[in-house]
Design a protein around this motif. Structure first.
Motif, PDB file in Angstrom:
ATOM      1  N   THR A  84      61.573  -7.210  43.725  1.00 58.84           N
ATOM      2  CA  THR A  84      60.718  -6.025  43.629  1.00 58.84           C
ATOM      3  C   THR A  84      60.108  -5.665  44.975  1.00 58.84           C
ATOM      4  O   THR A  84      60.085  -4.497  45.374  1.00 58.84           O
ATOM      5  CB  THR A  84      59.606  -6.254  42.596  1.00 58.84           C
ATOM      6  OG1 THR A  84      60.199  -6.533  41.330  1.00 58.84           O
ATOM      7  CG2 THR A  84      58.719  -5.033  42.479  1.00 58.84           C
ATOM      8  N   ALA A 110      57.050   8.225  44.170  1.00 58.31           N
ATOM      9  CA  ALA A 110      56.963   8.142  42.714  1.00 58.31           C
ATOM     10  C   ALA A 110      57.801   6.971  42.194  1.00 58.31           C
ATOM     11  O   ALA A 110      57.381   6.226  41.294  1.00 58.31           O
ATOM     12  CB  ALA A 110      57.435   9.462  42.092  1.00 58.31           C
ATOM     13  N   GLU A 111      59.004   6.823  42.781  1.00 62.74           N
ATOM     14  CA  GLU A 111      59.841   5.692  42.383  1.00 62.74           C
ATOM     15  C   GLU A 111      59.198   4.370  42.785  1.00 62.74           C
ATOM     16  O   GLU A 111      59.285   3.365  42.059  1.00 62.74           O
ATOM     17  CB  GLU A 111      61.225   5.827  43.011  1.00 62.74           C
ATOM     18  CG  GLU A 111      62.018   7.015  42.479  1.00 62.74           C
ATOM     19  CD  GLU A 111      63.372   7.150  43.153  1.00 62.74           C
ATOM     20  OE1 GLU A 111      63.726   6.254  43.961  1.00 62.74           O
ATOM     21  OE2 GLU A 111      64.089   8.134  42.877  1.00 62.74           O
ATOM     22  N   SER A 157      56.021   3.788  42.946  1.00 65.37           N
ATOM     23  CA  SER A 157      54.953   3.550  41.978  1.00 65.37           C
ATOM     24  C   SER A 157      55.514   2.962  40.679  1.00 65.37           C
ATOM     25  O   SER A 157      54.941   2.036  40.102  1.00 65.37           O
ATOM     26  CB  SER A 157      54.214   4.855  41.685  1.00 65.37           C
ATOM     27  OG  SER A 157      53.229   4.663  40.686  1.00 65.37           O
ATOM     28  N   GLN A 158      56.658   3.479  40.235  1.00 66.27           N
ATOM     29  CA  GLN A 158      57.268   2.975  39.005  1.00 66.27           C
ATOM     30  C   GLN A 158      57.738   1.536  39.183  1.00 66.27           C
ATOM     31  O   GLN A 158      57.602   0.702  38.280  1.00 66.27           O
ATOM     32  CB  GLN A 158      58.439   3.875  38.600  1.00 66.27           C
ATOM     33  CG  GLN A 158      59.058   3.495  37.264  1.00 66.27           C
ATOM     34  CD  GLN A 158      58.056   3.543  36.124  1.00 66.27           C
ATOM     35  OE1 GLN A 158      57.300   4.503  35.986  1.00 66.27           O
ATOM     36  NE2 GLN A 158      58.024   2.487  35.313  1.00 66.27           N
ATOM     37  N   ARG A 208      54.778  -0.701  38.891  1.00 66.28           N
ATOM     38  CA  ARG A 208      54.370  -0.868  37.491  1.00 66.28           C
ATOM     39  C   ARG A 208      55.303  -1.834  36.759  1.00 66.28           C
ATOM     40  O   ARG A 208      54.859  -2.685  35.975  1.00 66.28           O
ATOM     41  CB  ARG A 208      54.351   0.488  36.781  1.00 66.28           C
ATOM     42  CG  ARG A 208      53.233   1.421  37.231  1.00 66.28           C
ATOM     43  CD  ARG A 208      53.130   2.618  36.303  1.00 66.28           C
ATOM     44  NE  ARG A 208      52.062   3.528  36.707  1.00 66.28           N
ATOM     45  CZ  ARG A 208      52.242   4.570  37.504  1.00 66.28           C
ATOM     46  NH1 ARG A 208      53.459   4.849  37.985  1.00 66.28           N
ATOM     47  NH2 ARG A 208      51.222   5.347  37.834  1.00 66.28           N
ATOM     48  N   ASP A 209      56.604  -1.675  37.001  1.00 62.64           N
ATOM     49  CA  ASP A 209      57.569  -2.592  36.369  1.00 62.64           C
ATOM     50  C   ASP A 209      57.317  -4.025  36.806  1.00 62.64           C
ATOM     51  O   ASP A 209      57.400  -4.965  35.999  1.00 62.64           O
ATOM     52  CB  ASP A 209      58.996  -2.180  36.725  1.00 62.64           C
ATOM     53  CG  ASP A 209      59.391  -0.856  36.089  1.00 62.64           C
ATOM     54  OD1 ASP A 209      58.710  -0.436  35.131  1.00 62.64           O
ATOM     55  OD2 ASP A 209      60.371  -0.244  36.560  1.00 62.64           O
ATOM     56  N   SER A 264      54.357  -5.476  35.000  1.00 63.19           N
ATOM     57  CA  SER A 264      54.705  -5.817  33.625  1.00 63.19           C
ATOM     58  C   SER A 264      55.522  -7.106  33.565  1.00 63.19           C
ATOM     59  O   SER A 264      55.287  -7.968  32.717  1.00 63.19           O
ATOM     60  CB  SER A 264      55.503  -4.664  32.996  1.00 63.19           C
ATOM     61  OG  SER A 264      55.953  -5.009  31.706  1.00 63.19           O
ATOM     62  N   LYS A 306      70.107  -1.281  36.255  1.00 66.74           N
ATOM     63  CA  LYS A 306      68.964  -1.188  37.164  1.00 66.74           C
ATOM     64  C   LYS A 306      69.272  -1.843  38.508  1.00 66.74           C
ATOM     65  O   LYS A 306      68.934  -1.306  39.572  1.00 66.74           O
ATOM     66  CB  LYS A 306      67.741  -1.868  36.540  1.00 66.74           C
ATOM     67  CG  LYS A 306      67.129  -1.119  35.374  1.00 66.74           C
ATOM     68  CD  LYS A 306      65.886  -1.856  34.883  1.00 66.74           C
ATOM     69  CE  LYS A 306      65.252  -1.152  33.700  1.00 66.74           C
ATOM     70  NZ  LYS A 306      64.046  -1.886  33.222  1.00 66.74           N
TER      71      LYS A 306
END
Length: 359
Positions: free
Chosen positions: A187, A215-216, A218-219, A222-223, A226, A246
């Motif tokens: 990540t 934006a990507e 940020s995603q 977040r992933d 999680s 992915k």
């Protein structure tokens, strides 16, 4: 009473066990004694109780003191009340419970010898003092040995359970460590890539593409959050097919031409998790270290074995296996899989997984 080995008698039953004093107490009501005898028997009973509860609470290394006190009190009061055999029985119980077999045999031999000497030297008004007394003392001492064995077994079971819990906790910590390494390593590589790309786009005054990259990013963050939370209770994923898509998308974002051949198989949850984390580690290594520009992932099944090959076209490099690859091998070994690294001339990582354990 607590011993050096961690054994302890259940104190809540200490009062219940005093029922065996009936041999000592009954004569108080069935035989006529003079006043000084009643007083001496009462004092002996109080002294015995003090030593009895002392034995329940003291350390094994000091148990000889209350036991000696019980024997002394019982010996002194025997000429007055031969029901003192009950007190000798309690001494036998503590000896049986507290000592090793060799010392138990020695001390019980001395105790029986003392009973024989008391019967021979004193005028004991109970002809069955030895006939009943010796079997009673020995039988109660055997109960002490049995209690010691039972509690040692219980302690061993508890220690075994504690060791299993500690081992499970250690294995779980290692799993979380490996998972975090794989998840965060991959990540953070993607975060760095997206951040660098957004910075370059802004430098070239291209705000819209830069906004898309942010934006990507940020995603991705977040992933990652999680996945870190999920790794504490067990890594959860969306299935091998979705995770492979992915990973290929991340490679393409990093500038690699990523291709896939073969059909992504259906595996058990444990196998899927291990394969996904293994591929994540391999993709992360390629993004960090490969000097090539294309990657290929292939799935094939042959003779009840799943073969997974992940390769890149980078120039040959010296392979130094660090914590990531070591953890990867351990994770694959847990499901019966193996990992082989080959230079062809790029690097190929080949995973072989037996499918006979598939459920």
């Amino acid at each position: 009473m607590t011993t050096a080995s961690g054994l302890s008698l259940e104190r809540k039953f200490s009062w219940v066990y005093l029922i065996n004093l009936i041999f000592y107490i009954v004569p108080l009501f069935t035989v006529d004694f003079v006043l000084w005898q009643y007083l001496s028997m009462t004092a002996a009973l109080l002294a015995f109780l003090a030593c009895y509860f002392w034995a329940y609470h003291c350390h094994r290394k000091q148990i000889h003191w209350p036991v000696a006190g019980i024997v002394l009190v019982a010996a002194l009061i025997t000429p007055v009340n031969p029901g003192s055999i009950a007190m000798f029985a309690y001494a036998g119980f503590f000896i049986g419970f507290a000592y090793t077999l060799r010392r138990y045999l020695l001390l019980m031999s001395l105790l029986i010898t003392l009973l024989v000497l008391l019967d021979a030297l004193l005028s004991i008004h109970w002809k069955l003092f030895l006939v009943m007394g010796i079997p009673i003392v020995l039988a109660v001492s055997f109960l002490g040995r049995a209690e010691q064995t039972k509690l040692r077994h219980r302690l061993a079971e508890k220690q075994s359970e504690d060791e299993i819990k500690q081992l499970a906790a250690m294995v779980e910590r290692e799993r979380i460590g490996r998972d975090l390494h794989d998840i965060l390593g991959h990540t953070l590589s993607s975060v760095i890539l997206k951040a660098d790309l957004a910075s370059k786009l802004l430098a070239h005054q291209q705000p819209e593409p830069a906004r898309q990259q942010l934006a990507e990013l940020s995603q991705i963050a977040r992933d990652a959050l999680s996945q870190v939370r999920q790794s504490v209770s067990g890594y959860k994923h969306q299935g091998l097919t979705a995770e492979v898509s992915k990973l290929l998308a991340r490679l393409r974002d990093a500038g690699f031409q990523a291709t896939l051949t073969g059909e992504v198989p259906a595996l058990s949850n444990q196998q899927e998790t291990a394969v996904i984390l293994a591929l994540t580690e391999l993709v992360t290594n390629v993004m960090r270290h490969s000097k090539g520009d294309s990657c290929h992932l292939q799935f094939t099944q042959q003779n009840h074995n799943l073969h997974i090959a992940f390769s890149d076209n980078g120039p040959p490099v010296t392979i130094i296996e660090g914590n990531g690859l070591n953890g990867l091998r351990q994770r694959l070994a847990a499901i019966g899989a193996t990992l082989a690294l080959q230079q062809q001339p790029g690097l190929t990582a080949a995973i072989q997984l037996p499918l006979k354990e598939q459920r």
